[in-house]
Write a protein that holds these residues in place. Sequence first.
Motif, PDB file in Angstrom:
ATOM      1  N   ILE A  27       1.135  -1.128   0.206  1.00 32.69           N
ATOM      2  CA  ILE A  27      -0.050  -0.724  -0.046  1.00 32.69           C
ATOM      3  C   ILE A  27       0.701   1.476  -0.159  1.00 32.69           C
ATOM      4  CG2 ILE A  27      -1.778   1.615   0.956  1.00 32.69           C
ATOM      5  CD1 ILE A  27      -2.845  -1.584   2.294  1.00 32.69           C
ATOM      6  N   PRO A  28       1.681   2.066   0.614  1.00 32.32           N
ATOM      7  CA  PRO A  28       2.688   3.073   1.308  1.00 32.32           C
ATOM      8  C   PRO A  28       2.983   2.401  -0.100  1.00 32.32           C
ATOM      9  CG  PRO A  28       2.677   2.198   3.251  1.00 32.32           C
ATOM     10  CD  PRO A  28       2.337   0.525   2.263  1.00 32.32           C
ATOM     11  N   THR A  29       4.197   1.761  -0.737  1.00 30.29           N
ATOM     12  CA  THR A  29       4.938   2.111  -1.895  1.00 30.29           C
ATOM     13  C   THR A  29       3.733   2.532  -3.117  1.00 30.29           C
ATOM     14  OG1 THR A  29       4.783  -0.130  -2.284  1.00 30.29           O
ATOM     15  CG2 THR A  29       6.807   0.667  -1.150  1.00 30.29           C
ATOM     16  N   ALA A  30       3.252   2.062  -3.616  1.00 28.44           N
ATOM     17  CA  ALA A  30       2.098   1.951  -4.681  1.00 28.44           C
ATOM     18  C   ALA A  30       1.446   2.947  -4.278  1.00 28.44           C
ATOM     19  CB  ALA A  30       0.999   1.495  -4.831  1.00 28.44           C
ATOM     20  N   ILE A  31       1.120   3.892  -3.414  1.00 32.11           N
ATOM     21  CA  ILE A  31       0.680   5.276  -3.543  1.00 32.11           C
ATOM     22  C   ILE A  31       1.676   6.293  -3.302  1.00 32.11           C
ATOM     23  CG2 ILE A  31      -0.637   7.286  -1.857  1.00 32.11           C
ATOM     24  CD1 ILE A  31      -1.765   4.648  -0.320  1.00 32.11           C
ATOM     25  N   PHE A  32       3.326   5.938  -2.834  1.00 30.88           N
ATOM     26  CA  PHE A  32       4.021   7.175  -2.727  1.00 30.88           C
ATOM     27  C   PHE A  32       4.667   6.824  -4.265  1.00 30.88           C
ATOM     28  CE2 PHE A  32       6.649   5.473   1.455  1.00 30.88           C
ATOM     29  CZ  PHE A  32       5.609   5.950   1.495  1.00 30.88           C
ATOM     30  N   ALA A  33       4.526   6.013  -4.963  1.00 34.04           N
ATOM     31  CA  ALA A  33       5.092   5.698  -6.843  1.00 34.04           C
ATOM     32  C   ALA A  33       3.966   6.302  -7.139  1.00 34.04           C
ATOM     33  CB  ALA A  33       5.032   4.711  -7.195  1.00 34.04           C
ATOM     34  N   ILE A  34       3.003   6.318  -7.135  1.00 35.61           N
ATOM     35  CA  ILE A  34       1.759   6.928  -7.967  1.00 35.61           C
ATOM     36  C   ILE A  34       1.417   8.458  -7.193  1.00 35.61           C
ATOM     37  CG2 ILE A  34      -0.525   6.971  -6.540  1.00 35.61           C
ATOM     38  CD1 ILE A  34      -1.079   6.182 -10.040  1.00 35.61           C
ATOM     39  N   LEU A  35       1.880   9.063  -6.054  1.00 31.16           N
ATOM     40  CA  LEU A  35       1.843  10.429  -5.901  1.00 31.16           C
ATOM     41  C   LEU A  35       3.022  10.816  -6.555  1.00 31.16           C
ATOM     42  CD1 LEU A  35       1.459   9.731  -2.099  1.00 31.16           C
ATOM     43  CD2 LEU A  35       0.120  12.118  -3.765  1.00 31.16           C
ATOM     44  N   ILE A  36       4.674  10.208  -6.768  1.00 33.46           N
ATOM     45  CA  ILE A  36       5.332  11.029  -6.999  1.00 33.46           C
ATOM     46  C   ILE A  36       5.065  11.157  -8.537  1.00 33.46           C
ATOM     47  CG2 ILE A  36       8.025  10.656  -7.895  1.00 33.46           C
ATOM     48  CD1 ILE A  36       7.509  11.325  -5.339  1.00 33.46           C
ATOM     49  N   GLY A  37       4.519  10.169  -8.942  1.00 34.41           N
ATOM     50  CA  GLY A  37       4.504   9.760 -10.299  1.00 34.41           C
ATOM     51  C   GLY A  37       3.336  11.517 -11.107  1.00 34.41           C
ATOM     52  N   LEU A  38       2.282  11.273 -10.420  1.00 33.88           N
ATOM     53  CA  LEU A  38       0.779  12.625 -11.142  1.00 33.88           C
ATOM     54  C   LEU A  38       1.473  13.735 -10.421  1.00 33.88           C
ATOM     55  CD1 LEU A  38      -1.719  12.119 -11.458  1.00 33.88           C
ATOM     56  CD2 LEU A  38      -2.487  12.042  -8.964  1.00 33.88           C
ATOM     57  N   TYR A  39       2.450  13.995  -9.421  1.00 27.40           N
ATOM     58  CA  TYR A  39       2.919  14.752  -8.818  1.00 27.40           C
ATOM     59  C   TYR A  39       3.888  15.602  -9.921  1.00 27.40           C
ATOM     60  CZ  TYR A  39       4.318  18.387  -5.059  1.00 27.40           C
ATOM     61  OH  TYR A  39       3.840  19.574  -4.446  1.00 27.40           O
ATOM     62  N   LEU A 190      20.063   9.407 -11.851  1.00 25.58           N
ATOM     63  CA  LEU A 190      19.435   8.563 -12.685  1.00 25.58           C
ATOM     64  C   LEU A 190      20.053   6.858 -12.390  1.00 25.58           C
ATOM     65  CD1 LEU A 190      15.971   9.197 -13.772  1.00 25.58           C
ATOM     66  CD2 LEU A 190      17.490   8.331 -16.088  1.00 25.58           C
ATOM     67  N   GLY A 191      20.846   6.515 -13.316  1.00 25.36           N
ATOM     68  CA  GLY A 191      20.917   5.742 -13.947  1.00 25.36           C
ATOM     69  C   GLY A 191      20.901   4.757 -12.688  1.00 25.36           C
ATOM     70  N   THR A 192      21.790   4.804 -11.449  1.00 26.38           N
ATOM     71  CA  THR A 192      21.719   4.660  -9.542  1.00 26.38           C
ATOM     72  C   THR A 192      19.879   3.944  -9.567  1.00 26.38           C
ATOM     73  OG1 THR A 192      23.573   5.513  -9.232  1.00 26.38           O
ATOM     74  CG2 THR A 192      22.666   4.302  -7.513  1.00 26.38           C
ATOM     75  N   GLY A 193      19.497   4.604  -9.548  1.00 24.91           N
ATOM     76  CA  GLY A 193      17.769   5.012  -8.964  1.00 24.91           C
ATOM     77  C   GLY A 193      17.185   4.006 -10.003  1.00 24.91           C
ATOM     78  N   PHE A 228      10.325  -2.185  -2.057  1.00 27.03           N
ATOM     79  CA  PHE A 228      11.365  -1.155  -1.532  1.00 27.03           C
ATOM     80  C   PHE A 228      11.982  -1.005  -2.475  1.00 27.03           C
ATOM     81  CE2 PHE A 228       9.647  -3.680   2.431  1.00 27.03           C
ATOM     82  CZ  PHE A 228       8.646  -3.164   3.009  1.00 27.03           C
ATOM     83  N   GLY A 229      11.567  -1.806  -3.413  1.00 18.24           N
ATOM     84  CA  GLY A 229      13.010  -0.713  -4.513  1.00 18.24           C
ATOM     85  C   GLY A 229      12.424   0.277  -5.297  1.00 18.24           C
ATOM     86  N   VAL A 230      10.980   0.673  -5.251  1.00 17.06           N
ATOM     87  CA  VAL A 230      10.911   1.955  -5.904  1.00 17.06           C
ATOM     88  C   VAL A 230      10.704   3.144  -4.829  1.00 17.06           C
ATOM     89  CG1 VAL A 230       8.556   1.663  -4.319  1.00 17.06           C
ATOM     90  CG2 VAL A 230       8.699   2.659  -6.549  1.00 17.06           C
ATOM     91  N   LEU A 231      11.284   2.798  -3.669  1.00 21.87           N
ATOM     92  CA  LEU A 231      11.061   3.927  -2.438  1.00 21.87           C
ATOM     93  C   LEU A 231      12.757   4.896  -2.942  1.00 21.87           C
ATOM     94  CD1 LEU A 231      10.151   2.803   1.098  1.00 21.87           C
ATOM     95  CD2 LEU A 231       9.082   4.186  -0.301  1.00 21.87           C
ATOM     96  N   ILE A 232      14.075   3.700  -3.260  1.00 21.53           N
ATOM     97  CA  ILE A 232      14.919   3.884  -3.524  1.00 21.53           C
ATOM     98  C   ILE A 232      15.077   5.051  -4.915  1.00 21.53           C
ATOM     99  CG2 ILE A 232      17.206   3.498  -4.240  1.00 21.53           C
ATOM    100  CD1 ILE A 232      16.960   0.661  -3.236  1.00 21.53           C
ATOM    101  N   PHE A 233      13.760   4.388  -6.038  1.00 19.28           N
ATOM    102  CA  PHE A 233      13.538   5.231  -6.952  1.00 19.28           C
ATOM    103  C   PHE A 233      13.399   6.167  -6.800  1.00 19.28           C
ATOM    104  CE2 PHE A 233      10.948   5.260 -11.365  1.00 19.28           C
ATOM    105  CZ  PHE A 233      12.133   5.952 -12.153  1.00 19.28           C
ATOM    106  N   ILE A 234      12.909   6.484  -5.797  1.00 17.97           N
ATOM    107  CA  ILE A 234      11.616   7.861  -5.559  1.00 17.97           C
ATOM    108  C   ILE A 234      12.577   9.210  -4.985  1.00 17.97           C
ATOM    109  CG2 ILE A 234      10.000   8.340  -3.888  1.00 17.97           C
ATOM    110  CD1 ILE A 234       8.264   6.617  -4.709  1.00 17.97           C
ATOM    111  N   GLY A 235      13.686   7.821  -3.967  1.00 18.06           N
ATOM    112  CA  GLY A 235      14.629   8.956  -3.857  1.00 18.06           C
ATOM    113  C   GLY A 235      15.178   9.954  -4.711  1.00 18.06           C
TER     114      GLY A 235
END
Lengths: 558, 144
Positions: A27-39, A190-193, A228-235
Amino acid sequence: MICYLYPEPSYLFFTTGIPELLYYSHIPTAIFAILIGLYVFLNAKKSLLNKLLFLITLIFSLWTFFNLFAWTNINGNFILFIWPYFGILSALLSILSIYFVYVFINQKDISFRLKIVFFTLLAPLFIFAHTNLNLSGFNITYCDPYGFEGIVYKYYYIFVSVLSLIWIPILLIKKYLISDINLRKQIILLGTGVELFLLTFFLATFVASYFSGIGVLGDSRIELYGLFGVLIFIGFIGVLITKFKTFRVGIIASQGLLVSLVILISSQFTYSDSQTATVLTSITLIFTGAIGIILVRSVKKEIRQRQEIESLATKLEKVNVRLKQLDKLKSEFVSIASHQLRSPLTSIAGYASLLREGNFGVLPAKMKEPIDRIERSARFMAESIEDYLNVSRIESGNMKYHLTDFNLRDETEKLCNDLRSQALRKGLILLFRTDMTAKGFVNADLGKIQQVIHNLINNAIKYSQRGSVTVYVKDDIKKRVINVEIIDTGIGMSQSTLHSIFQKFERGDEANTVNVAGTGLGLYVAQKMAEAMGGNISAHSEGEGKGSRFVLALPMVM
Amino acid sequence: MNFKKYFLLYTLIPLAILSIASSYYRFIVTEDYLVEYEEECNPEVNSCFIGCKDDDCSAEYYYCLVTKHASQLMTQCGPDITDCESAQVCLPGEKGDCSVTFCDIETDGDACEVIEMGPTYENVEPSEVINNTTSVEIGAELII
């Protein structure tokens, strides 16, 4: 068909007997991801890069949603219905990541050919999703279809994922090698993320799926960690947003984003009823907080810089207004000079000429000298004004050139014939010589070239007290140029004069010795005109008193 | 120009819609897939797989594997096969792919449990016994 050993979920997703980590990881990862993307997308809707980032987060969230559904539901029909999309969405995520990296490093859309390649890679997954190549059955005891997955189909989308993991670093490394330091930092981030995101996602989902399928793992709960990899990407995306303005997201917007992330993570504490979930929530909060501190510092710096820029911009605007006023005044002056000074001067010179020639009756002999001076001064003044006007036109880019093909040799000869009498009056011989291999045609503005050559020959006559002026026209077939050389036996030039002779308002020190009036603009204008027509003028002299040689070189028409 | 620009959208969206529609039709409307599940097995009669009731394997149970076509099973038992006797056997006239798989000592080894030697079959032809699993094809009835 219903998996009879498991309890039915409440509200579609909430059930007992599943790993506690499941809700936290999904739930948090999906919400984080979609929030960031939408934002990011809403901040610059037309940016292709932002659209792609939004699509990546959307696909990731969809995958997570489907996965949560598959974990918690017991209806085999529905699980089988969504199961094919794990492979499709994984492959889409991989291809979109490549697309995203392409657009990031090239700042433009990919080629049509590459789009066809992407389509070709993805199409089989869509086409065979519902067939036995992908899925043939379902185990209602374990409530999964692992034993019925088609090997070819499965390995195909794994292949696409592996391909992206290899393709992306190659792209980034190639770009890194030819980039400046600023872009290099962005490429590393970007590459690392992207790579960490794809790698954790791929490894966790593939490993979970594969080892569950062959019975090594009891279930596929290891895949929960991959999300949780998506959190790294978002960071990393967050750093790119605030530090490099990569996604054109505003500063205040970045702060808002950070605050919303912290609130969202903190809200996990409200329903984390196990020690594991609490520890994981704390770790995520610390991780986000650390990234947040970096971002906030960056944001503060940005605000300070923006204030300075705004202050400078205000000052610059005022200066710009003043400059526009001055420019207007200058234009008005040029207009006045052009129409109101030149015309009367032409009249003065014309009437002086008429007086000298006796059109208004015979003048006493003692009047001849003053009349001559009036005429010479008026003509000099008119020429000076013409020079100023030319400088003004050249510097404002308003000088017009009407290029035509003409014979440079013939035109030079005509000018020599016109100026011969002037030379003779000073006791000079004006010679014309040619050494031509080709016909001597050039493509240039005839009037301007005549003006340039006239100026050079006129100078040679003015600055020569005795001897000769030789005009020599010759061509160089190899270099494809025609040279007009004006060689005189006049006052010559020192080395320092040679260096500055084509500069504005520059006159040689030697010029003062021969009492010749001049503005110091003639050679400057001539050089600029020659350059505008693809040619140039060079000056040569062996020293003071040893004469001068000016060479006008123009490209010949073959 | 627009076609080239939005090529992936123009091609993948129709494909996705078709794919979703096809999956929906197959898995939800027609239920055209196989279902596998564990059924009770008597080790005194058959060679049964051994399963653990918990992670520590403090208690064991015996089972065989049944595979049926989902639409067939739906007709026989409804969505829930609990307490459905038809789910335990392949009935006469049942359409394709129905099988009951017992543990094979040669291949599955310790995963099998046999208390009495060999399973007892009634109304099953020897030719219908597959090498590594014991299957009952359409039209045959297995008495457990």
